[in-house]
Design an enzyme around this catalytic site. Structure first.
Site, PDB file in Angstrom:
ATOM      1  CG  ASP A  13      41.230 -11.857  10.202  1.00 19.79           C
ATOM      2  OD1 ASP A  13      41.849 -10.867   9.787  1.00 19.79           O
ATOM      3  OD2 ASP A  13      40.614 -12.642   9.472  1.00 19.79           O
ATOM      4  CE  LYS A  16      48.607 -11.363  12.383  1.00 17.88           C
ATOM      5  NZ  LYS A  16      47.286 -11.962  12.155  1.00 17.88           N
ATOM      6  N   GLY A  40      44.830  -6.478   7.701  1.00 19.01           N
ATOM      7  CA  GLY A  40      44.124  -5.321   8.241  1.00 19.01           C
ATOM      8  C   GLY A  40      44.245  -5.317   9.741  1.00 19.01           C
ATOM      9  CG  HIS A  41      47.313  -4.944  11.976  1.00 24.04           C
ATOM     10  ND1 HIS A  41      48.667  -4.815  12.014  1.00 24.04           N
ATOM     11  CD2 HIS A  41      47.073  -6.249  11.818  1.00 24.04           C
ATOM     12  CE1 HIS A  41      49.212  -5.991  11.890  1.00 24.04           C
ATOM     13  NE2 HIS A  41      48.267  -6.883  11.767  1.00 24.04           N
ATOM     14  CD  GLN A 222      48.448 -12.002   5.365  1.00 22.10           C
ATOM     15  OE1 GLN A 222      49.653 -12.082   5.264  1.00 22.10           O
ATOM     16  NE2 GLN A 222      47.801 -10.908   5.074  1.00 22.10           N
ATOM     17  N   GLY A 300      35.502  -6.924   4.332  1.00 20.92           N
ATOM     18  CA  GLY A 300      34.162  -6.823   4.899  1.00 20.92           C
ATOM     19  C   GLY A 300      33.386  -8.131   4.878  1.00 20.92           C
ATOM     20  NE  ARG A 303      37.755 -11.321  10.170  1.00 22.84           N
ATOM     21  CZ  ARG A 303      38.071 -10.308  10.978  1.00 22.84           C
ATOM     22  NH1 ARG A 303      37.734 -10.340  12.244  1.00 22.84           N
ATOM     23  NH2 ARG A 303      38.731  -9.275  10.520  1.00 22.84           N
ATOM     24  CG  LEU A 330      39.099 -14.849  28.128  1.00 18.52           C
ATOM     25  CD1 LEU A 330      39.366 -16.238  27.578  1.00 18.52           C
ATOM     26  CD2 LEU A 330      39.999 -14.580  29.328  1.00 18.52           C
ATOM     27  CB  SER A 411      43.412  -9.145  24.415  1.00 11.80           C
ATOM     28  OG  SER A 411      42.457  -8.210  24.003  1.00 11.80           O
TER      29      SER A 411
HETATM   30  P1  IMP Z   1      45.479 -13.404  -0.456  1.00  6.83           P
HETATM   31  O1  IMP Z   1      46.483 -13.210   0.638  1.00  6.83           O
HETATM   32  O2  IMP Z   1      44.693 -12.157  -0.775  1.00  6.83           O
HETATM   33  O3  IMP Z   1      46.076 -14.024  -1.687  1.00  6.83           O
HETATM   34  O4  IMP Z   1      44.382 -14.446   0.063  1.00  6.83           O
HETATM   35  C1  IMP Z   1      44.705 -15.790   0.316  1.00  6.83           C
HETATM   36  C2  IMP Z   1      43.950 -16.328   1.529  1.00  6.83           C
HETATM   37  O5  IMP Z   1      44.434 -15.682   2.689  1.00  6.83           O
HETATM   38  C3  IMP Z   1      42.452 -16.065   1.501  1.00  6.83           C
HETATM   39  O6  IMP Z   1      41.783 -17.145   2.142  1.00  6.83           O
HETATM   40  C4  IMP Z   1      42.297 -14.811   2.331  1.00  6.83           C
HETATM   41  O7  IMP Z   1      41.017 -14.691   2.895  1.00  6.83           O
HETATM   42  C5  IMP Z   1      43.346 -15.060   3.380  1.00  6.83           C
HETATM   43  N1  IMP Z   1      43.869 -13.836   3.984  1.00  6.83           N
HETATM   44  C6  IMP Z   1      44.734 -12.954   3.451  1.00  6.83           C
HETATM   45  N2  IMP Z   1      44.988 -11.959   4.312  1.00  6.83           N
HETATM   46  C7  IMP Z   1      44.287 -12.218   5.418  1.00  6.83           C
HETATM   47  C8  IMP Z   1      44.175 -11.574   6.698  1.00  6.83           C
HETATM   48  O8  IMP Z   1      44.801 -10.540   6.985  1.00  6.83           O
HETATM   49  N3  IMP Z   1      43.353 -12.173   7.587  1.00  6.83           N
HETATM   50  C9  IMP Z   1      42.693 -13.311   7.320  1.00  6.83           C
HETATM   51  N4  IMP Z   1      42.776 -13.952   6.165  1.00  6.83           N
HETATM   52  C10 IMP Z   1      43.570 -13.415   5.224  1.00  6.83           C
END
Ligand code: IMP
Length: 431
Positions: A13, A16, A40-41, A222, A300, A303, A330, A411
């Site tokens: 998050d 990217k 998620g982008h 990720q 949702g 964070r 920033l 950014s």
């Molecule tokens: P999984 O990838 O669904 O197996 O989750 C494993 C860990 O990665 C968990 O802590 C998720 O919250 C985290 N995670 C997976 N995808 C994302 C992402 O796109 N952004 C932030 N955390 C992520």
């Protein structure tokens, strides 16, 4: 020719999607190399906000977009995104999917949920998208790849074999109902026909593009601290978001990578469980969360937020061989009188400058902070480095100094235009 890998330098998050969008405009091909619909982008173009989970955001620029072999593909999510883009007038024939990518099956998601529920205090906080179980099947060589899905006889055979096994686990271990073979078969054969036109030998497509002197952008999902090997195991995802993952997940050799850009927020956030030394459980943390709308794109979930951690960034820079940093958000941090950067940890009474191995040790680390003056809240409309408040520039310079990597992109807002390019990124590496 020039190739650039974009890597999340924190826990995902980092923004990217926005940096990819900015660089995609200058690229010919954009490749997603790992993860699945757990990512998620969000990209804002004018008044429209695009949310994509699988398809690289380069599609918004009409670029060739590749879903590489390292991705675990949920066909329902992929086809929904294809429709979503078509409805908004984007051509989707530029999308290519690797036949070697693994397919997320309904039982992967179900097992993800059941396993997570059974972990109790050891829960990882997964996105429940079936990512872990799908990569587990891949490693165990029982996975179903896109190429298998397109071959009906093969798919029937593999599905029957896997359901025989999975249904026993679901019924006997978890006491829940298994899956009906015919129902899953029908659903997935339906996907297969719609998926077929996109599937190609993507390793060749990408290597041919590089040979032809095109610019190829590799987009990681990720972040470094969620990498299966280099992250805070077991609180990680099941793939390789670090730069090496771009090679494995696309079929391109490491000697062909020119630049690695690490994307980091001006602070830190984490969704899911696991250690997070600079987490702020106070009003400042809540202030950042609210100001930054820090809620997961996929789940949702709120964070967890905290100060920037330069130990994390230094580590991320080294394990991925970063050549530049892109600092996002920033603007979110603007308006505070002072800001902090974690420059080292205190671990069992000793100061450590480098990331310790393992989540248990990291959980014992206490941040050692350096305090810097803050900058005004409103950075909107600023498009040049010179325009940034001196305090914000000082902050960025200090980050570059602590990490040992120059800041090449900044950014300051959600809009496309609110990204400052400080240096050319697509430059061949001297060989
Ligand atoms: P999984 O990838 O669904 O197996 O989750 C494993 C860990 O990665 C968990 O802590 C998720 O919250 C985290 N995670 C997976 N995808 C994302 C992402 O796109 N952004 C932030 N955390 C992520």
């Amino acid at each position: 020719m020039s190739t650039v890998v974009i890597v999340g330098a924190q826990w995902g998050d980092e923004g990217k999607g926005k940096i990819t969008d900015y660089l995609a405009e200058r690229a010919d091909v954009v490749v997603r190399y790992q993860g699945g619909a757990n990512a998620g982008h969000t990209v804002v173009v004018g008044d429209t906000e695009y949310r994509l989970h699988l398809i690289p955001s380069g599609i918004l620029h009409g670029k060739r977009c590749v879903i590489g072999n390292g991705v675990v593909l949920d066909p329902a999510v992929f086809l929904r995104e294809v429709e979503y883009l078509e409805e908004r007038g984007h051509a989707v024939d530029a999308i290519a999917v690797s036949g070697a990518a693994h397919v997320i099956m309904p039982y992967h998601k179900r097992l993800d949920e059941l396993e997570e529920a059974g972990r109790g205090e050891d829960r990882i906080g997964t996105t429940r998208q079936g990512i872990g179980p799908a990569y587990r099947d891949k490693a165990a060589r029982t996975g179903i790849r896109v190429e298998d899905l397109l071959d009906e006889a093969q798919f029937r055979r593999l599905l029957r074999r896997n359901l025989d096994q999975v249904n026993r686990v679901l019924e006997r271990v978890y006491g829940v109902e298994g899956y009906d073979y015919e129902q899953v078969l029908e659903e997935y054969l339906g996907y297969a026909e719609r998926l077929r036109p996109f599937v190609t030998d993507t390793w060749k497509l990408i290597n041919d593009a590089i040979d032809a002197g095109q610019r190829v952008l590799f987009e990681g999902a990720q972040g470094t601290m969620l990498d299966l090997d280099h992250g805070t195991y077991p609180y990680v995802t099941s793939s390789y978001p670090t730069a090496a993952g771009a090679c494995i997940g696309s079929g391109v050799g490491p000697t062909r990578i020119d630049q690695v850009i690490g994307v980091a927020k001006a602070y830190t956030s984490r969704v899911g469980d696991g250690p997070f030394p600079t987490e702020l459980l106070d009003e400042t943390g809540e202030w950042i969360r609210r100001r930054g709308h820090e809620y997961g794109t996929t789940t949702g979930r709120p964070r967890r937020c905290g100060w920037l951690d330069a130990v994390v960034l230094r580590y991320a820079a080294r394990v991925s061989g970063m050549t530049g940093l892109a600092i996002t958000r920033l603007d979110t941090l603007g308006g505070l009188e002072t800001v902090r950067i974690c420059v080292a940890y205190e671990l069992d009474g000793r100061r450590v400058e480098d990331m310790p191995t393992g989540a248990l040790k990291l959980a014992r680390c206490r941040p050692v902070y350096e305090e810097l003056p803050g900058w005004p809240a409103d950075l909107s409309g600023l498009t040049r480095w010179e325009d940034l408040p001196a305090e914000a520039r000082r902050y960025l310079e200090r980050i570059a100094e602590l990490v040992g990597v120059p800041v090449v992109l900044v950014s300051v807002g959600r809009e496309r235009a609110q990204t400052m390019g400080l240096r050319e990124v697509f430059v061949p590496r001297p060989r």
